[in-house]
Design an enzyme around this catalytic site. Sequence first.
Site, PDB file in Angstrom:
ATOM      1  N   CYS A  91      -3.405   1.965  -0.922  1.00  0.00           N
ATOM      2  CA  CYS A  91      -4.380   1.742  -1.988  1.00  0.00           C
ATOM      3  C   CYS A  91      -4.098   0.356  -2.577  1.00  0.00           C
ATOM      4  CB  CYS A  91      -4.361   2.850  -3.033  1.00  0.00           C
ATOM      5  SG  CYS A  91      -2.876   2.952  -4.046  1.00  0.00           S
ATOM      6  N   CYS A 165      -8.889  -0.254  -0.982  1.00  0.00           N
ATOM      7  CA  CYS A 165      -8.269  -1.576  -0.849  1.00  0.00           C
ATOM      8  C   CYS A 165      -9.078  -2.502   0.047  1.00  0.00           C
ATOM      9  CB  CYS A 165      -6.834  -1.462  -0.337  1.00  0.00           C
ATOM     10  SG  CYS A 165      -6.674  -0.600   1.225  1.00  0.00           S
ATOM     11  N   CYS A 169      -6.127  -4.213   4.778  1.00  0.00           N
ATOM     12  CA  CYS A 169      -5.276  -3.661   5.824  1.00  0.00           C
ATOM     13  C   CYS A 169      -5.671  -4.222   7.184  1.00  0.00           C
ATOM     14  CB  CYS A 169      -5.402  -2.142   5.840  1.00  0.00           C
ATOM     15  SG  CYS A 169      -4.180  -1.339   6.872  1.00  0.00           S
TER      16      CYS A 169
END
Length: 221
Positions: A91, A165, A169
């Site tokens: 997150c 997020c 990633c």
Amino acid sequence: MSAARGQAPLQSPDAVLHRAAERLAHQFAGMVSEETVERVVYESYTALGRTARVSTHLASLAEKFARDRLTALAQSRGLIVKTVPEVLYVCVQNSGRSQMAAALTRHLAGDRVHVRSAGSQPGEGILPTVVEALAEIGIDVSEEFPKPLTDDVVRAADAVITMGCGDACPIYPGKRYLDWELTDPADLSLADVRVIRDDIRARIAVLLDELGATEGLAAGV
């Protein structure tokens, strides 16, 4: 000023980190070079130091974080065999949603799954309401702390679950990616955090079933 009588003198962070690097270099000998170990240790210390509220235990936390990163690195290189699925929760601050998900997964699956969590912009600590909501169902996260997202833990993961997020990633082929739309628990009441906790728990039950890790799940949560 000299150290008080009977007390050992305080050691510099550099000395503590150097000894940590030596211990980890011994542990990962033949898998990761000493230079890489030292770099990961100091990188971990610097990364955690950007958001840490206090620095008293920062070096020991950095060693713990570095050990996990080095394990992930060795796993991604095939030098440590993964015996169970590796799940990574991500997150923004790693202080709420991803911490709850990681804690609930450990509690539900035990050693049938290995779990990591991280934040794209890690916060200072786990949210008090998250700590309380988990404590209500018998889960202690007092030893956990927000960790920055690093490439090595993503590479080691089999399943990567993101929570608000965005594109932080990195994407690697051969991994399973899921995005769970969950409300950020920051500034929410305990009652609202309980709702998020239970939502995450329900999603984890489905994930564990899909990963084949449901046999003998912990009861009572």
